[in-house]
Design a protein around this motif. Structure first.
Motif, PDB file in Angstrom:
ATOM      1  N   GLN A 311       0.820  -1.201   0.000  1.00  0.00           N
ATOM      2  CA  GLN A 311       0.000   0.000   0.000  1.00  0.00           C
ATOM      3  C   GLN A 311       0.856   1.255   0.000  1.00  0.00           C
ATOM      4  O   GLN A 311       0.538   2.242  -0.679  1.00  0.00           O
ATOM      5  N   GLU A 312       1.958   1.228   0.748  1.00  0.00           N
ATOM      6  CA  GLU A 312       2.855   2.399   0.786  1.00  0.00           C
ATOM      7  C   GLU A 312       3.468   2.647  -0.586  1.00  0.00           C
ATOM      8  O   GLU A 312       3.562   3.806  -1.032  1.00  0.00           O
ATOM      9  N   ASP A 315       0.620   3.982  -2.864  1.00  0.00           N
ATOM     10  CA  ASP A 315       0.256   5.361  -2.518  1.00  0.00           C
ATOM     11  C   ASP A 315       1.304   6.351  -3.002  1.00  0.00           C
ATOM     12  O   ASP A 315       0.978   7.453  -3.453  1.00  0.00           O
TER      13      ASP A 315
END
Length: 405
Positions: A311-312, A315
């Motif tokens: 997710q990091e 993003d």
């Protein structure tokens, strides 16, 4: 029918007689029904669509419905009819007079053998569009063979180019069936437009094998022009590096940073801009070299990604270059983009509820309607036979006793 205040759908007024079952045919006719066509699913009362028995079930008290069946049969009406009976054939021919499209996915020649193939039916309705999906097409040395999705995947070469190096692997979904779905839908709509312009119907012949071959990308030209028999590459790409699956702290991502622009963005983000001008990896062709890639590029990407979660990474980089998390299905259901595009619909069967995938076709003026349910076996017999043929309830009971309905 369009209700007051609602937008019309593009295929309203089109009537489809749907003799198909399982996926390739039902999916195609469901697309037509989402687009507004009136689709009447016709099943043999003694041998209905057997996906009605596929688990899991939506359970409402003492009733149940297959979620698999519901996924491919929403928005349809349903009647029963036994085409092996002479009365059944005659009833079907009379229905065809008032229809625009017939869809079937029997083995080639079955409908002709029953006496209700295209050549017979066009005498009753010259404008009829008759679409047949089969494993291998209506003619040719394999045309009489039975087939499943795997048959097309195997013979088309899809198996041979899929999976990890060393062993052919089936693609993990019924992609041959689904390819036939889409080509049949395109062919049917094209033939329907022609029929409306000219009054001339036609036979639409779509083979699962042909459709599977059409998904093999450049494997044919690689062999006929380059002399290369394509082999399984796993998650690699034959022309691009880095381009594939990479491990993050908590899972895997797809990363396609192979162009010079995307490589520059990647190096800058991870704080090593000097790599942009490194003479050994400063161009896309140099980074594609297998030895250089494995020695210089791959270890660096693995090191960078190991410090971040999927997710990091997504993003931080998804707006700048092709990088997306590789989701499991529970994560897919939570994806904000898919939900924004209404790709998950709430489906109700009485008190039972589930989510099914919606329709990818987004039309601005005449949107699809995915709100309808999947029908029970023969639920619309009384309504449709009276509307189309004027057959009253008592006569229907007689046909039922004779095994026609």
């Amino acid at each position: 029918m369009t209700r007051i205040g609602e937008k019309m759908r593009p295929l309203e007024g089109v009537t489809v007689l749907d003799l198909t079952r399982v996926v390739a045919g039902p999916y195609a006719t469901m697309i037509l029904s989402d687009l507004g066509a009136r689709v009447i699913k016709i099943e043999n009362p003694n041998d209905p669509d057997y996906t009605r028995d596929f688990e899991p079930y939506l359970v409402d008290e003492d009733k149940k419905q297959s979620a698999f069946f519901a996924q491919y049969n929403r928005n349809k009406e349903a009647i029963t009819l036994n085409l092996k009976e002479e009365d059944g054939k005659e009833i079907f021919r009379n229905l065809v007079i008032k229809a625009d499209i017939v869809f079937e996915n029997y083995r080639a020649g079955i409908m002709d053998k029953l006496g209700v193939g295209y050549e017979n039916l066009k005498q009753y309705n010259p404008k009829l569009v008759y679409t047949a999906i089969s494993g291998f097409g209506q003619k040719g040395p394999y045309s009489k063979w039975p087939a499943y999705d795997n048959s097309g995947q195997a013979l088309s070469g899809l198996w041979s180019i899929n999976g990890m190096p060393g062993e052919p692997t089936r693609i993990g979904t019924i992609i041959g069936d689904e390819a036939a779905t889409f080509f049949a839908t395109i062919g049917t709509l094209s033939a329907y437009i022609h029929a409306q312009k000219t009054g001339e119907g036609q036979f639409v012949d779509v083979a699962q094998l042909d459709s599977s071959l059409a998904l093999t990308e450049n494997a044919v030209s690689n062999y006929t022009v380059g002399g290369q028999i394509q082999q399984p590459l796993g998650n690699d790409h034959p022309l691009c590096r880095p381009y594939g699956k990479f491990k993050a702290k908590d899972g895997y991502v797809f990363f396609g940073g192979y162009t010079d622009r995307f490589w520059k963005t990647t190096c800058e983000f991870f704080g090593e801009p000097e790599l942009i001008n490194d003479p050994e990896i400063d161009t896309m062709p140099k980074r594609f070299n297998e030895e250089t890639y494995n020695r210089r590029v791959l270890p660096k990407i693995n090191e960078w990604f190991s410090h971040y979660t999927c997710q990091e990474l997504q993003d931080a980089l998804a707006e700048k270059l092709p990088l997306t998390a590789i989701h499991s299905m529970d994560q897919v259901l939570e994806d904000p983009q898919l939900n924004f595009r209404e790709m998950f619909i709430d489906y109700y069967y009485g008190k039972a509820h589930g989510k099914l995938f919606g329709n990818p076709i987004k039309l601005s003026a005449t949107p699809c309607d995915t709100s309808g349910g999947a029908p029970e076996i023969g639920q619309d017999n009384e309504k449709i036979y009276k509307e189309f043929l004027g057959i009253e309830k008592k006569e229907l009971e007689k046909y039922k006793e004779k095994g026609v309905l």
